[in-house]
Design a protein around this motif. Structure first.
Motif, short mmCIF file in Angstrom:
data_model
loop_
_atom_site.label_atom_id
_atom_site.label_comp_id
_atom_site.label_asym_id
_atom_site.label_seq_id
_atom_site.Cartn_x
_atom_site.Cartn_y
_atom_site.Cartn_z
N PHE A 56 1.37 -6.55 -12.17
CA PHE A 56 1.27 -5.22 -12.76
C PHE A 56 -0.14 -4.64 -12.57
CE2 PHE A 56 4.57 -7.14 -15.50
CZ PHE A 56 5.52 -6.14 -15.53
N ALA A 57 -0.22 -3.34 -12.30
CA ALA A 57 -1.47 -2.62 -12.51
C ALA A 57 -1.55 -2.37 -14.01
CB ALA A 57 -1.47 -1.30 -11.76
N VAL A 58 -2.63 -2.76 -14.63
CA VAL A 58 -2.75 -2.66 -16.09
C VAL A 58 -3.59 -1.44 -16.45
CG1 VAL A 58 -3.57 -3.76 -18.20
CG2 VAL A 58 -2.47 -5.14 -16.41
N THR A 59 -3.00 -0.57 -17.26
CA THR A 59 -3.69 0.61 -17.76
C THR A 59 -3.95 0.43 -19.24
OG1 THR A 59 -2.90 2.22 -16.14
CG2 THR A 59 -3.38 3.05 -18.34
N ARG A 60 -5.17 0.67 -19.64
CA ARG A 60 -5.49 0.63 -21.06
C ARG A 60 -5.35 2.03 -21.64
NH1 ARG A 60 -11.10 -0.98 -24.35
NH2 ARG A 60 -10.32 -0.29 -26.39
N LEU A 61 -4.51 2.15 -22.65
CA LEU A 61 -4.45 3.38 -23.44
C LEU A 61 -5.21 3.14 -24.73
CD1 LEU A 61 -0.70 4.46 -23.06
CD2 LEU A 61 -2.69 5.32 -21.80
N ASP A 62 -5.81 4.20 -25.26
CA ASP A 62 -6.43 4.05 -26.56
C ASP A 62 -5.33 3.73 -27.57
OD1 ASP A 62 -8.69 3.97 -28.19
OD2 ASP A 62 -8.31 5.99 -28.94
N ASP A 63 -5.71 3.19 -28.69
CA ASP A 63 -4.76 2.61 -29.63
C ASP A 63 -4.01 3.68 -30.44
OD1 ASP A 63 -3.35 0.73 -31.07
OD2 ASP A 63 -4.98 0.40 -32.51
N VAL A 64 -3.07 4.35 -29.77
CA VAL A 64 -2.23 5.34 -30.45
C VAL A 64 -0.90 4.72 -30.80
CG1 VAL A 64 -3.31 7.32 -29.31
CG2 VAL A 64 -1.36 6.20 -28.24
N PRO A 65 -0.28 5.12 -31.90
CA PRO A 65 1.00 4.55 -32.29
C PRO A 65 2.08 4.77 -31.22
CG PRO A 65 0.06 5.81 -34.11
CD PRO A 65 -0.77 6.10 -32.88
N GLY A 66 2.80 3.72 -30.90
CA GLY A 66 3.95 3.84 -30.01
C GLY A 66 3.64 3.90 -28.54
N ILE B 48 -1.73 9.20 -18.10
CA ILE B 48 -0.45 9.30 -18.82
C ILE B 48 0.69 9.53 -17.84
CG2 ILE B 48 0.84 10.63 -20.54
CD1 ILE B 48 -1.93 11.18 -21.89
N ASP B 49 0.48 10.40 -16.86
CA ASP B 49 1.50 10.64 -15.84
C ASP B 49 1.85 9.35 -15.11
OD1 ASP B 49 1.95 13.33 -16.29
OD2 ASP B 49 0.60 14.02 -14.71
N ALA B 50 0.84 8.59 -14.73
CA ALA B 50 1.07 7.36 -13.97
C ALA B 50 1.88 6.35 -14.79
CB ALA B 50 -0.26 6.74 -13.54
N VAL B 51 1.59 6.26 -16.07
CA VAL B 51 2.31 5.32 -16.93
C VAL B 51 3.79 5.73 -17.06
CG1 VAL B 51 2.53 4.45 -19.30
CG2 VAL B 51 0.28 4.57 -18.22
N LEU B 52 4.05 7.02 -17.30
CA LEU B 52 5.44 7.48 -17.42
C LEU B 52 6.19 7.33 -16.11
CD1 LEU B 52 6.88 8.75 -19.97
CD2 LEU B 52 4.41 8.61 -20.16
N ARG B 53 5.49 7.47 -15.01
CA ARG B 53 6.12 7.41 -13.69
C ARG B 53 6.30 5.96 -13.23
NH1 ARG B 53 2.53 10.33 -11.45
NH2 ARG B 53 1.38 8.61 -10.46
N GLU B 54 5.24 5.17 -13.30
CA GLU B 54 5.26 3.84 -12.69
C GLU B 54 5.73 2.74 -13.64
OE1 GLU B 54 1.51 3.05 -10.77
OE2 GLU B 54 1.37 5.10 -10.04
N ALA B 55 5.74 3.01 -14.94
CA ALA B 55 6.33 2.07 -15.90
C ALA B 55 7.66 2.61 -16.42
CB ALA B 55 5.37 1.82 -17.06
N LEU C 25 10.93 0.76 -17.79
CA LEU C 25 12.34 0.92 -17.43
C LEU C 25 12.93 -0.40 -16.96
CD1 LEU C 25 14.83 2.76 -16.81
CD2 LEU C 25 13.86 3.05 -14.52
N ASP C 26 12.19 -1.09 -16.09
CA ASP C 26 12.64 -2.36 -15.53
C ASP C 26 11.41 -3.21 -15.28
OD1 ASP C 26 13.70 -4.49 -14.17
OD2 ASP C 26 14.61 -3.31 -12.56
N TYR C 27 11.22 -4.22 -16.10
CA TYR C 27 10.02 -5.06 -15.95
C TYR C 27 10.01 -5.83 -14.64
CZ TYR C 27 8.66 -4.03 -20.74
OH TYR C 27 8.26 -3.38 -21.88
N ALA C 28 11.18 -5.99 -14.02
CA ALA C 28 11.23 -6.72 -12.76
C ALA C 28 10.59 -5.94 -11.62
CB ALA C 28 12.68 -7.06 -12.41
N THR C 29 10.62 -4.62 -11.70
CA THR C 29 10.14 -3.79 -10.58
C THR C 29 9.00 -2.85 -10.95
OG1 THR C 29 11.83 -2.12 -11.06
CG2 THR C 29 12.42 -3.84 -9.49
N ALA C 30 8.69 -2.70 -12.22
CA ALA C 30 7.64 -1.75 -12.64
C ALA C 30 6.31 -2.09 -11.98
CB ALA C 30 7.50 -1.75 -14.15
N LYS C 31 5.62 -1.06 -11.50
CA LYS C 31 4.33 -1.26 -10.84
C LYS C 31 3.17 -1.32 -11.84
CE LYS C 31 5.75 1.27 -6.68
NZ LYS C 31 5.47 2.45 -5.82
N ARG C 32 3.39 -0.72 -13.01
CA ARG C 32 2.29 -0.54 -13.96
C ARG C 32 2.79 -0.86 -15.36
NH1 ARG C 32 -2.45 2.38 -13.52
NH2 ARG C 32 -1.75 3.09 -11.46
#
Length: 522
Positions: A423-433, A218-225, A390-397
């Protein structure tokens, strides 16, 4: 009104980290500063440490050697409260206790001149309550700095019910003279930053409790995406879970148990266990020599899809939600992925467009529904959702979620599509939002409520969250970028999915949606 002139004396009460930082900034800005603490030795040490800091700043070229000398010369130890009687501004930075602060200001009021401004650096106590028993409560104002004071630009200038406009304006202008970025706020629980920031932690806890992913993921997603400097769990480890939990409890109680601010049972467990973060050597991460950093979840490499199509609605203007999709498409195309267009009937737009399609997968930006719910609503089993960046042009994840009905071939195609774009692709379980979208939507919602309730302006809340807690974009500017309509849709679906008042939509967001306006002029 104007800032206090440089001939004014500024008194700082309390020589801890905050008080010393305030004294350092004021003296560097050209003001004579008197520093007082009940422990005289603490004042002496603080002044010595500030002097050393000036020397370091001079060595780094951030001030001249002469400026460092002159700033140090402007610092003076006060041996008693009587010594600050000639101050034009007194800033209190002592223990967070209402009775202690009231007692201090009552003593000061009997000593200082009638024109002296009294300021409290409280981060959580009502400025109105602190001033209530003063003979002249109109001259007390909040002057809330952020730690470390010399580095953090924000100052919340907080007006209690009795604070005069002139006093608030003088402190605002003086903050600018000290090199700070001030914002005006009314005295309400949490002021701006400590109130509006609550969803950043709260939604992280929800994601963790619902097993969307582990803390590192979760930290990586908030940080890198999402572009946040730190994810919620590493930030809480830094702050200290005891401190963060206490602030959340305080805001929750101050708002009469509004579910939006409900503390986390999981964080209470962390505090009970003594897993307080960096200061205890263990929080969500371990600290100290040899401590390892857990890796975020990342999907294994999948084949690059050969054909990708974009469905779009008739009459789309490229702004907001549709604009977000197009920003992603530009990244895909820049990576050599051909994207063909197909038009969807206007009446179908809300459910079926815009979306990316490859190998049977329909890939949508999350709208607050789970992928499983959206697959059912659209009668399309192979549904995959992607999270906000934040920015799909530069997001790492980027984070993706698959519907429970989704087949492995369709999922692999969606993963391969994003991987092909780098992109590094992270799978999150299917939570809303998902993670970034629900966090940003709730931050925008809380910011909109603060504006709607007259706590601050839209410009002030965005400045406060960027300068006070280093958010990559102000919450309301982010709502403009994503599209107010999409933010409202996300919140509406979260409220439906959870059946909780926690996700109720701010009246100001609804108003902006109804009149087609943005929070900031384009």
């Amino acid at each position: 009104m104007a800032a206090l002139d440089n001939n004014s004396i500024v008194a700082v009460i309390g020589s801890g980290a905050m008080g010393a930082g305030i004294a350092q900034v004021a003296a560097a800005a050209g003001y004579r500063v008197k520093l007082y603490d009940t422990h005289a030795e603490a004042v002496s040490k603080a002044i010595q440490d500030i002097g050393k800091m000036y020397v370091k700043l001079a060595e780094k070229g951030r001030m001249t050697a002469q400026e460092a000398q002159e700033a140090s010369a402007r610092l003076q130890a006060a041996s008693s409260l009587q010594d600050v009687s000639d101050a034009s501004l007194v800033v209190e930075a002592i223990v967070e206790n209402l009775d202690v602060k009231r007692g201090l200001f009552a003593d000061l009021e009997a000593l200082v001149g009638d024109d002296c401004i009294l300021a409290t650096n409280t981060s959580s106590i009502s400025v109105t309550a602190i001033a209530a028993k003063l003979r002249r409560p109109e001259r007390l104002v909040g002057m809330h700095f952020f730690n470390p004071v010399p580095l953090m630009a924000l100052v919340e200038v907080i007006s209690g019910l009795a604070t005069s406009d002139e006093v608030a304006a003088t402190v605002y202008d003086t903050s600018i003279a000290w090199g700070k970025q001030p914002v005006h706020a009314k005295s309400t629980p949490g002021f701006i930053v400590n109130r509006v920031a609550r969803p950043f932690y709260a939604e992280g806890w929800r994601l963790l409790s619902e097993q969307a992913g582990d803390a590192a993921t979760i930290d990586a997603v908030l940080r890198e995406a999402g572009g946040f400097r730190m994810g919620p769990f590493e930030l809480m480890d830094l702050i200290g879970h005891d401190v963060n939990f206490s602030v959340t409890q305080s805001v929750f109680g101050a708002y009469f148990n509004d579910p939006r601010f409900t503390p986390s049972v999981l964080q209470q467990e962390m505090v009970n266990a003594g897993f307080l973060g960096r200061k205890s050597g263990r929080g969500f991460y371990r600290y100290g020599e040899g401590a390892s950093v857990p890796a975020a979840q990342q999907e294994s490499a999948q084949p690059r899809p050969e054909v990708v199509a974009l469905s779009s609605a008739v009459g789309g203007d490229g702004r907001g939600h549709t604009g977000v999709i197009h920003a992603l498409v530009r990244r895909l195309e820049a990576s050599g992925i051909g994207v063909t267009s197909r038009v969807t009937l206007e009446g179908q737009a809300s459910d079926t467009a815009p979306a990316l399609h490859c190998n049977g997968a329909a890939i949508y930006l999350t709208d607050g529904r789970s992928a499983t719910q959206r697959a059912q609503d659209n009668s399309h089993a192979d549904t995959v959702l992607f999270d906000l960046a934040l920015d799909y042009a530069t997001a790492k994840r980027v984070a993706l979620a698959r519907a429970d009905q989704c087949g492995d071939e369709a999922w692999a195609a969606a993963v391969g599509l994003f991987q092909a774009a780098g992109f590094a692709v992270t799978r999150l379980d299917d939570v809303p939002g998902l993670a970034v979208m629900r966090t940003v939507a709730m931050l925008a919602n809380e910011a909109a409520d603060a504006v709607n309730q007259g706590v601050c302006t839209a410009a002030a809340v965005d400045i406060a969250m960027q300068k006070g807690v280093n958010y990559p974009r102000g919450p309301l500017a982010w709502a403009d970028a994503v599209g107010v309509q999409h933010v409202v849709t996300v919140l509406h679906h979260l409220a439906q999915g959870y059946g909780e008042d926690r996700y109720r939509v701010s009246p100001l967001l609804r108003r902006k949606l109804a009149n087609g306006a943005s929070f900031h002029a384009e």
